[in-house]
Design a protein around this motif. Sequence first.
Motif, PDB file in Angstrom:
ATOM      1  N   ASP B 123       5.133  77.953  58.889  1.00  0.00           N
ATOM      2  CA  ASP B 123       4.456  76.685  58.885  1.00  0.00           C
ATOM      3  C   ASP B 123       5.231  75.832  60.135  1.00  0.00           C
ATOM      4  O   ASP B 123       4.497  74.601  60.299  1.00  0.00           O
ATOM      5  N   ILE B 124       6.331  76.352  60.702  1.00  0.00           N
ATOM      6  CA  ILE B 124       6.398  75.814  62.158  1.00  0.00           C
ATOM      7  C   ILE B 124       6.023  76.058  63.269  1.00  0.00           C
ATOM      8  O   ILE B 124       5.456  77.206  63.122  1.00  0.00           O
ATOM      9  N   CYS B 125       5.994  75.317  64.139  1.00  0.00           N
ATOM     10  CA  CYS B 125       5.300  75.857  65.532  1.00  0.00           C
ATOM     11  C   CYS B 125       5.498  77.218  65.976  1.00  0.00           C
ATOM     12  O   CYS B 125       6.838  77.638  66.023  1.00  0.00           O
ATOM     13  N   SER B 384      -8.533  73.540  66.910  1.00  0.00           N
ATOM     14  CA  SER B 384      -7.677  72.832  66.003  1.00  0.00           C
ATOM     15  C   SER B 384      -6.386  73.823  66.037  1.00  0.00           C
ATOM     16  O   SER B 384      -6.570  74.822  65.254  1.00  0.00           O
ATOM     17  N   ASP B 385      -5.317  73.511  66.381  1.00  0.00           N
ATOM     18  CA  ASP B 385      -4.147  74.192  66.668  1.00  0.00           C
ATOM     19  C   ASP B 385      -3.298  74.109  65.583  1.00  0.00           C
ATOM     20  O   ASP B 385      -2.578  73.122  65.507  1.00  0.00           O
ATOM     21  N   ARG B 386      -2.862  74.913  64.814  1.00  0.00           N
ATOM     22  CA  ARG B 386      -2.069  75.174  63.624  1.00  0.00           C
ATOM     23  C   ARG B 386      -0.779  74.643  63.997  1.00  0.00           C
ATOM     24  O   ARG B 386       0.096  73.992  63.155  1.00  0.00           O
ATOM     25  N   SER B 387      -0.317  74.970  65.137  1.00  0.00           N
ATOM     26  CA  SER B 387       0.900  74.949  65.425  1.00  0.00           C
ATOM     27  C   SER B 387       1.099  73.378  66.412  1.00  0.00           C
ATOM     28  O   SER B 387       2.349  73.233  66.712  1.00  0.00           O
ATOM     29  N   LYS B 389       0.280  69.626  65.644  1.00  0.00           N
ATOM     30  CA  LYS B 389      -0.210  68.612  64.984  1.00  0.00           C
ATOM     31  C   LYS B 389      -0.504  67.588  65.862  1.00  0.00           C
ATOM     32  O   LYS B 389      -1.621  66.833  65.556  1.00  0.00           O
ATOM     33  N   PRO B 390       0.296  67.089  66.713  1.00  0.00           N
ATOM     34  CA  PRO B 390       0.218  66.028  67.564  1.00  0.00           C
ATOM     35  C   PRO B 390      -1.166  65.834  68.187  1.00  0.00           C
ATOM     36  O   PRO B 390      -1.952  64.888  68.452  1.00  0.00           O
ATOM     37  N   SER B 392      -3.634  67.917  67.504  1.00  0.00           N
ATOM     38  CA  SER B 392      -4.798  68.393  66.366  1.00  0.00           C
ATOM     39  C   SER B 392      -5.394  67.129  65.645  1.00  0.00           C
ATOM     40  O   SER B 392      -6.494  67.100  65.354  1.00  0.00           O
ATOM     41  N   ILE B 393      -4.464  66.539  65.164  1.00  0.00           N
ATOM     42  CA  ILE B 393      -4.729  65.407  64.135  1.00  0.00           C
ATOM     43  C   ILE B 393      -5.606  64.408  65.060  1.00  0.00           C
ATOM     44  O   ILE B 393      -5.269  63.832  66.017  1.00  0.00           O
ATOM     45  N   GLY B 394      -6.738  63.946  64.533  1.00  0.00           N
ATOM     46  CA  GLY B 394      -7.640  62.876  65.238  1.00  0.00           C
ATOM     47  C   GLY B 394      -8.921  63.775  65.721  1.00  0.00           C
ATOM     48  O   GLY B 394     -10.093  63.462  66.175  1.00  0.00           O
ATOM     49  N   GLN B 395      -8.731  65.104  65.822  1.00  0.00           N
ATOM     50  CA  GLN B 395      -9.943  65.925  66.571  1.00  0.00           C
ATOM     51  C   GLN B 395     -11.220  65.851  65.691  1.00  0.00           C
ATOM     52  O   GLN B 395     -12.312  65.953  66.177  1.00  0.00           O
ATOM     53  N   LEU B 412     -15.363  72.697  66.371  1.00  0.00           N
ATOM     54  CA  LEU B 412     -13.878  72.766  65.800  1.00  0.00           C
ATOM     55  C   LEU B 412     -13.325  74.087  65.418  1.00  0.00           C
ATOM     56  O   LEU B 412     -13.919  74.628  64.393  1.00  0.00           O
ATOM     57  N   GLU B 414     -10.416  76.630  64.209  1.00  0.00           N
ATOM     58  CA  GLU B 414      -9.199  76.674  63.950  1.00  0.00           C
ATOM     59  C   GLU B 414      -8.418  77.928  64.533  1.00  0.00           C
ATOM     60  O   GLU B 414      -8.910  79.170  64.139  1.00  0.00           O
TER      61      GLU B 414
END
Lengths: 360, 441
Positions: B123-125, B384-387, B389-390, B392-395, B412, B414
């Motif tokens: 779950d980390i980049c 929407s890039d799982r790695s 978040k900055p 992707s959030i808002g997309q 969109l 993923e």
Amino acid sequence: MPINIPQRKAVIQDIKSRGGMVAAVLPIHYPRALLRAFNIFPVEVWGPPRVDVSLGGSQLQSYVCAIVQNALSFIKMGALEIADLILIPHTCDSLQGLTSLLIDMVKPPSPVFPLYLPRGRREEDVIFLAEELQSLYAGLAELTGRRPTDAELLAAIAREELCDQLSGRLYEQRQTLGLGNLDFYRLLRSREYLPAEEFAALAESALAVEAAPLPGTPLLLSGILPEPMMVLDLIEEMKGLVVADDFAGCGRRLYRPGLSPEPFRRLAESLVAAPPDPTRGNAIGDRVQFLVEMAAKTYARGVIFYEVKFCEPELFDLPELRAALKERGLVSLHIEVDINNPLPQQTATRIGAFLEMLNH
Amino acid sequence: MTIINSLKYYWNVKLTGQPFLAWQRRQAESHPKISARWRSDILSPPLKIAARTRELISRHYLEGRYAAGHRPVAWVTSGAPVEILQALGFYILYPENHGALCGVRGAVVELSGAAENAGYSTDICSYARTDIGSVLSGKTPVGRLPPPDLLLACTNICQTVLHWYRVLARHFQVPLILIDTPFVYSKLAEHSLEYVKIQLENSIPAAERAAGRKLDYRRLKEIVQLSKDATELWQEIINRGHQRPAPLSVFDQFIHMAPIVEMRGQKATVDFYAALLKELDENIANGIGAVRNERKRLLWDNLPIWYRLRYFAEYLGEHGICVVASTYTNAWGELAPFMNTQKPLAAIARTYISPILNQGTGYKLATMQRMVTEFQLDGIILHSDRSCKPYSIGQIEQRNRLIQEFDIPALLLEADHDDPRAYAEAQVASRLAAFVEMLDD
């Protein structure tokens, strides 16, 4: 002895009936005293349970943690409309995204105040944070029409520093308070919504009790927060005693008072010098030392890293932390939870096996 | 620094390696060959500059192989203010770029696996996992990475980099310089700017100690100027996408952006982009577009999916679709106006607090709105890039608003920029096909 802790809802109603304002505050670190000087009462929002998660999910991707998902759901349910403002400290990329989303897109009825927390403990970090707090002061002054004096700010700071000190004493006397795991954390976490005066009274009454030391295998917990809280009961049922913690919402908020007589600087010093926390950029070595010292002081035999799924700040440190603790003879267990779901049986089994191992 | 290492460096880099790479490039330029896999039926021939891109990147990593013990080495985050380190003579490595290269070369699963075996969560980049895996295993597709003498993390792209660099600092036991850039939700506060500037000033002694020399401010000004020149050229290159047909697709930009990311402040980078711009202008004059039969034009939001660049370029190309603009590549050009040689540290502070990733979702939406108009776009792909978040959030909300405002389709998608295990092949294919159909409706 069970402690009678007022319910969050009743506390909010009481504040409102007395003409106070309420700030909904998201995790983790923020200046309680600054809000109180404006007669604003902070009520923390740590991903409340029982929300319609689909509301947050319609604007946030599934790989964003449940704390942030739930907070957005809660806001969109209208549950925070009672709050006069929403304060969101810059804790991580996900909370940053949520803040931005609220300001630019969602626009909830209550104004949103962001607060940037510097990622270091350098002098420039203290100076910046003091200025950031002054900027928050200006925003609150505009919202409330009040301008608390330095004396009023310092009085509010003194009240919160007393609560910090009492929280520290609760940990120190943890094993003789006669409180089980769940009651101990209910008491500690009541500060998430109780005014300082009420929390201080509760803490003092708890501290006045001197009970026989509680039985159980001494354990440390680390992570963001002990949710779902049934995990604490579960540990107790399995003969474990949580003697201290490194939770972002609990042990990492045992603030020491600042040194400066100037209120903003004093608040900044206190926040910057708080126990090590990855969300504030503290070094992994500092965290290792903190945990090792805590374990030595409390005779803890092991550490459970109890993490919220998708929490990057926590996940990055884990391998190094666990390896360093192991070198120092402290075994650990890593558990990931979704705070929206009841604790899975598998987690209970793993905790049971861990405690059994510690006892042999 | 030792004489033996310096001799090795001069022999392998200056005397043999670089001349060989230059010869290889000249060969490729004088006898251009198009790979049999190149879809010449749908795509125009590769740009001639590609040989020079290869040479520049290879030279960079070749230098890296022999830099340790000859030059001070710094590992930095992709949005870090490198000008000070450049002026101090550091060899600069960008682990994120190395991660991207590993993605293109299909090395991520193995490297990331090494990190995961050491306890790092999936779950980390994925850049971080790839880099940590490479450090732990010693493996890399570029031969060898020089260990750092100094780490520089700037939080202007995410907080992840700080967590990642704290791991590196503990592993390598070297100083970590932090340049913390407060997030700009709406308006840039003066105290935030001052905070960044003071950190820059305070970072200089630590960087000087690691470099073993004093900072020459005249040299710093020259480097800021070179950064500015290259950044301006890159912005011009991106803006050539206004042309119909667009002479450069975003997939080309993803490849040719490597120098602006990892070689800012170097004369070779300025020369490279000047040559690329010249080639694009020739192509525009001759009516040559990146996609042979350009019918539709798209915007790409977020990082690339490095391990599927070719797939996207070809699939979209088959349908006469050219992705002509990207918020990601634009991020490396839009900061040029902030660079200023008169007060270099103040200018560096303003430049590096202002990237798109350090600004609110409203700013990114406004950037996309402007691009849709300026580039005359027919649709948008939001990765929407799982790695990340900055980014992707808002997309989700940005997508909804763009559809509403411009009445164009927006997809969109993923995935993950580096980890192919987070990429659902069939699902992406079917969603992409449906999106392409919508473009023609």
